[in-house]
Design a protein around this motif. Structure first.
Motif, PDB file in Angstrom:
ATOM      1  N   ARG A 155     -10.812   8.414  -3.097  1.00 23.75           N
ATOM      2  CA  ARG A 155     -11.906   7.740  -2.399  1.00 23.75           C
ATOM      3  C   ARG A 155     -12.117   8.360  -1.015  1.00 23.75           C
ATOM      4  NH1 ARG A 155      -9.410   3.369  -4.991  1.00 23.75           N
ATOM      5  NH2 ARG A 155      -8.049   3.012  -3.183  1.00 23.75           N
ATOM      6  N   THR A 189      -6.049   9.363  -3.099  1.00 25.20           N
ATOM      7  CA  THR A 189      -6.638   8.054  -3.372  1.00 25.20           C
ATOM      8  C   THR A 189      -7.864   8.149  -4.274  1.00 25.20           C
ATOM      9  OG1 THR A 189      -8.069   8.142  -1.408  1.00 25.20           O
ATOM     10  CG2 THR A 189      -5.865   7.203  -1.127  1.00 25.20           C
ATOM     11  N   ILE A 234       0.838  -1.205   0.000  1.00 22.18           N
ATOM     12  CA  ILE A 234       0.000   0.000   0.000  1.00 22.18           C
ATOM     13  C   ILE A 234       0.870   1.252   0.000  1.00 22.18           C
ATOM     14  CG2 ILE A 234      -1.697   1.331   1.308  1.00 22.18           C
ATOM     15  CD1 ILE A 234      -2.815  -1.310   2.354  1.00 22.18           C
ATOM     16  N   ALA A 251     -13.808   6.068   1.625  1.00 18.48           N
ATOM     17  CA  ALA A 251     -13.012   5.057   2.320  1.00 18.48           C
ATOM     18  C   ALA A 251     -12.346   5.658   3.552  1.00 18.48           C
ATOM     19  CB  ALA A 251     -11.952   4.475   1.377  1.00 18.48           C
ATOM     20  N   THR A 266      -8.581  -2.986   3.018  1.00 26.15           N
ATOM     21  CA  THR A 266      -7.456  -2.433   2.265  1.00 26.15           C
ATOM     22  C   THR A 266      -7.693  -0.978   1.868  1.00 26.15           C
ATOM     23  OG1 THR A 266      -6.888  -4.621   1.414  1.00 26.15           O
ATOM     24  CG2 THR A 266      -5.996  -2.722   0.236  1.00 26.15           C
ATOM     25  N   GLU A 267      -8.897  -0.661   1.360  1.00 28.01           N
ATOM     26  CA  GLU A 267      -9.180   0.708   0.919  1.00 28.01           C
ATOM     27  C   GLU A 267      -9.176   1.686   2.087  1.00 28.01           C
ATOM     28  OE1 GLU A 267     -12.710   0.942  -1.378  1.00 28.01           O
ATOM     29  OE2 GLU A 267     -11.823  -0.033  -3.144  1.00 28.01           O
ATOM     30  N   GLU A 268      -9.716   1.261   3.230  1.00 31.68           N
ATOM     31  CA  GLU A 268      -9.727   2.135   4.407  1.00 31.68           C
ATOM     32  C   GLU A 268      -8.310   2.368   4.923  1.00 31.68           C
ATOM     33  OE1 GLU A 268     -14.099   0.739   6.173  1.00 31.68           O
ATOM     34  OE2 GLU A 268     -12.249  -0.271   6.775  1.00 31.68           O
ATOM     35  N   GLU A 323      -5.634   2.237   3.170  1.00 30.71           N
ATOM     36  CA  GLU A 323      -4.981   3.090   2.176  1.00 30.71           C
ATOM     37  C   GLU A 323      -5.315   4.559   2.421  1.00 30.71           C
ATOM     38  OE1 GLU A 323      -6.394   3.176  -2.024  1.00 30.71           O
ATOM     39  OE2 GLU A 323      -4.402   2.342  -2.453  1.00 30.71           O
ATOM     40  N   GLY A 324      -6.559   4.849   2.784  1.00 34.54           N
ATOM     41  CA  GLY A 324      -6.949   6.226   3.072  1.00 34.54           C
ATOM     42  C   GLY A 324      -6.218   6.784   4.283  1.00 34.54           C
TER      43      GLY A 324
END
Length: 300
Positions: free
Chosen positions: A232, A230, A82, A235, A131-133, A135-136
């Motif tokens: 997003r 990102t 990440i 997220a 994973t997305e959270e 990453e944020g």
């Protein structure tokens, strides 16, 4: 250092204004001390040593206090993956990656420069976020690195540290240095020390309020920059909601143990009870952060 994090002119302006105001307070503080005391060299030297140690060894101090360790890509492949993607997207040097084995779900970035930066994630955060959270959250922390927030906050806090040291020095002088004096000279010395303590306390209070105001804004700026990187915001909003909810359910004892790191944490270690400490927090309220991310989602 140039990165793909968009220049945040509002954040830069706030940093400059805060440093300017702190500089004015500091100049007035030193002028008052010169008038009131024969010498303040020792106090300034001690404060300078504290600042130097905090600046040069901030990464080591933070990792040691959090009982965190640097991890290799082999030890934490998902986490490094990440960070690699985000750093490539942001076109910035990759910081060292560390993991703290604690159930407190949080993350922080520290280090005196982008080359010496460390990105630390707790095992509690990794277990709770997808994973997305995650990453944020990491994009938020990388924004702090790119904007040199740690260096600015370290230098800004110097004035408060100096004032606090002078107040303590004056207090101990009152307790142990002037207790046996009698007559007019003794009374004048006692009043002088009390006046120094009052000036120091006022400087510390002003510095505290200015630094906290800057800290809250830089967290909003990091949310904004991380969400833009990102693409997003939802997220990051989801991560904020999860982390804040989990923190509020943690034992008060555990939160108190982590309070010293609130200025660096992704989310402050505060309970749900509204108090003066939460009103003067290092972070904006959860509602403010979520409202900003909702606005960004609409814009994107």
């Amino acid at each position: 250092m140039r990165t793909r994090f968009r220049p945040d002119h509002r954040l830069t302006t706030r940093m400059v204004v805060t440093m300017f105001l702190l500089g004015l307070v500091y100049v007035a503080f030193i002028a008052a001390l010169v008038v009131l005391l024969d010498s303040v060299i020792m106090v300034v030297v001690i404060a300078g040593l504290f600042l130097g140690a905090q600046y040069w060894f901030s990464d080591r101090i933070a990792l040691y206090a959090m009982q965190a360790r640097i991890v290799t890509p082999e030890e934490a492949p998902e986490l490094h993956g990440i960070v690699d993607r985000l750093c490539a997207t942001a076109d910035m040097p990759k910081p060292r990656v560390a993991v703290a084995d604690t159930d407190l779900p949080n993350a922080f970035a520290t280090g005196r420069s982008t080359r010496r930066a460390v990105l630390c994630v707790t095992t509690g955060l990794q277990r709770r976020l997808d994973t997305e959270e995650l990453e944020g959250v990491l994009a938020h922390e990388l924004s702090h690195v790119a904007h040199r927030d740690v260096v600015v906050m370290t230098i800004a806090s110097f004035f408060g540290v100096l004032a606090g040291l002078v107040a303590r020095f004056s207090f101990y002088s009152t307790m142990f240095g002037g207790g046996g004096r009698r007559g007019r000279d003794g009374d004048n010395t006692f009043l002088l020390i009390l006046l120094v303590m009052a000036v120091s306390a006022a400087v510390y209070a002003i510095s505290f309020l200015l630094i906290r105001a800057l800290s809250r804004y830089r967290e909003l700026a990091a949310d904004r920059a991380g969400a833009m990187l990102t693409g997003r915001p939802s997220a990051l909003a989801s991560a904020l909601t999860k982390v804040s909810g989990e923190i509020q359910r943690m034992p008060t004892r555990d939160l108190r143990a982590a309070e010293a790191f609130n200025a660096f944490f992704f989310a402050p270690a505060l309970g749900s009870r509204i108090s003066l400490s939460s009103l003067l927090s290092t972070h904006p309220t959860l509602e403010q952060r979520l409202d900003q991310l909702a606005t960004l989602s609409t814009q994107l």
